[in-house]
Design a protein around this motif. Sequence first.
Motif, short mmCIF file in Angstrom:
data_model
loop_
_atom_site.label_atom_id
_atom_site.label_comp_id
_atom_site.label_asym_id
_atom_site.label_seq_id
_atom_site.Cartn_x
_atom_site.Cartn_y
_atom_site.Cartn_z
N LEU A 177 0.82 -1.22 0.00
CA LEU A 177 0.00 0.00 0.00
C LEU A 177 0.85 1.27 0.00
CD1 LEU A 177 -3.03 -0.44 2.41
CD2 LEU A 177 -3.05 0.18 0.01
N ARG A 202 4.45 1.46 -0.41
CA ARG A 202 5.72 1.52 -1.14
C ARG A 202 5.53 1.15 -2.61
NH1 ARG A 202 10.29 1.98 2.69
NH2 ARG A 202 9.10 2.73 4.46
N MET A 203 5.03 -0.09 -2.85
CA MET A 203 5.00 -0.59 -4.22
C MET A 203 3.95 0.13 -5.07
SD MET A 203 7.39 -2.61 -4.00
CE MET A 203 7.61 -3.84 -5.25
N ILE A 204 2.69 0.10 -4.63
CA ILE A 204 1.63 0.74 -5.41
C ILE A 204 1.92 2.23 -5.62
CG2 ILE A 204 -0.82 1.31 -5.48
CD1 ILE A 204 -1.40 -1.32 -4.07
N PRO A 205 2.31 2.96 -4.55
CA PRO A 205 2.60 4.39 -4.78
C PRO A 205 3.69 4.61 -5.83
CG PRO A 205 2.41 3.99 -2.45
CD PRO A 205 2.34 2.64 -3.12
N LEU A 206 4.70 3.73 -5.83
CA LEU A 206 5.78 3.92 -6.79
C LEU A 206 5.25 3.82 -8.22
CD1 LEU A 206 8.81 4.41 -6.42
CD2 LEU A 206 9.16 2.03 -7.04
N ALA A 250 4.21 14.59 -9.08
CA ALA A 250 4.57 13.19 -9.32
C ALA A 250 5.70 13.10 -10.34
CB ALA A 250 3.35 12.42 -9.81
N TRP A 300 2.01 4.05 -9.20
CA TRP A 300 0.98 5.07 -9.39
C TRP A 300 1.64 6.42 -9.70
CZ3 TRP A 300 -3.70 5.76 -5.53
CH2 TRP A 300 -4.62 6.65 -6.10
N ASN A 301 2.74 6.67 -8.99
CA ASN A 301 3.48 7.90 -9.17
C ASN A 301 3.92 8.07 -10.63
OD1 ASN A 301 4.46 9.99 -7.29
ND2 ASN A 301 6.37 9.51 -8.28
#
Lengths: 304, 270
Positions: A32, A34-38, A273, A40-41
């Motif tokens: 939630l 680390r991976m997804i934000p990276l 972003a 999504w960014n």
Amino acid sequence: MAGKVGWYGRKRTRELALIVCFLLPSLAIFLLYRMIPLGWNVVLSFQSWSPMRPARWVGFEHYEEMFLWDDVFWQAFWNTLIWIGAAPVAIVLALGIALLVNSDLKGASVYRTIVFLSYPLMTVAVGIIWRWMYDERGGFFNWVLRSTGVIEQPLGFLASFDMALPAVIVTDIWQVIGFYMIVLLTGLQSIPQHLYEAARIDGAPARARFFRITLPMLRPSLFLCAVIGLLNSFTSFDLVYIMTNGGPGHATELLITYIYKAGFGQTKFDYAAAITVVQFSLLLVLTVLANWAAGGNAGAVERD
Amino acid sequence: MRRGFPWARHAVLVLVSAVMLLPFYWVLKTAITDENIYAYPPRLTPLDPHLFNFVDVWYLIPFPRYLLNSVIVSALAVAGNVVLNALAGYALTRHFPAKRLVLLLLLSCMLIPFQATIIPAYLISARLGVLNTHLGLALPLLSTIVCIFIYKASFEAVPKSLIDAARIDGLSEWRIIATVLLPLSKPAIATNVILAFIWSWNSFMWPLIITRDAEMQTLPLGLARFLSYLEDTTGALYAFVVMVLLPGILVFLMAQKEFIRGLTSGATKG
């Protein structure tokens, strides 16, 4: 026989389910935050989006604006590089202190504690303390410089275009130098003593012992310090925000403070972003370079 | 290794220590000074030391509220780290398919600084509906990769025969963790508690982004707010700084060894 296999299989399945259950909470958090934000960014940086409008694909528009038209971005970019460039100075200082502390000196642990004490402190508080040290009227530095006759008029360190960035960097070094020292100290203590004894028997002078044994054996620790220094350009948000908030003008703007301002000040999440992608890429490139400079696989996880 | 001139090395280290300690002295001196703190030249020792500024802090800002929020968030973070990391650390000592993939995932996650993901992290928190809540403040801090590996290393150091014996005695996996592994991993637990506490206690950027009301602000935010409201007025700001720093310093001095071990083991083990 079949029953036995079935029993074993069931037990194995139950065990696997349990392992998954144990791992799941932690993995969910990393997924939630680390991976997804990276990911999504990256997607966000190619879109035109704000909380009120639906997303629209715009390709490299943000990057074009950033690279070609945005002077503040470039200033923040160079400031970030200067910030990172100051890390080697801090690492050399820390190495000096670590060498002095790493001996049979009486009271070495007291010195070690004092030097390390500033690291675990709340950075916001550190920023306020150092603002006060730099203060024009009640600050320590102006008092010293004025009473020794170096300057006549008080200096506003943090309000000066030339001195603000160095002043904040000095504060940052004061806070992280203890961490570098601890990492290097751990490295020094892992160097086998017999290497030094052998060198002494061979009659190697102290200088040769340092450059031929200490420095090469310290390579992994030095690489680690370099990575910490690189990450520090991200984590220094607190210090810059409190001490100058990027000012005067944009003299102390870092990419991370600019990301915050673009995203949460002007609600240009998409543009922020894109800047984040640039900073993260910069970080990756410099990490690879540092790894290469340290002679490859210096950061590899040791098998034990 | 013995080298010459111990007094010269002492001299250098005393000088370094003085530089490192000077800011502490300067802020402490200011916090207990009642005269105009801007008087020039500044006094090196407070003329008439007193604790008036510390009392002032309680009246000038909602200090108890900030403190309560900070304590709640830190307690959540510490509890989360101690429990979740232990479970994940134990799982990693066992064999299961795709273990290498999970390890690789964790190691690469370590390279992503949280600050690099704040914008989507904010948007995700908004979707989860945890903006402006204690849970939202603590959620990203609930588990730390470094600390998982600290538990893993500690569990792996426990003799295998002990675990097998417990298993033969019919203990469930939960009981094995709780009654065999954890009592033998007290240093790892201590490291988890300290790292989680220091990190959550000092955390600033995340609370700054996801809190909206003064009611939800933590101590670092309170400090920043105090700075922007009451700048250039009193020594109370510096008294507040001292009050905020003290718990961190005390925890660090009490558990320096565990703290350093946590940082360096996390650092060297990837």
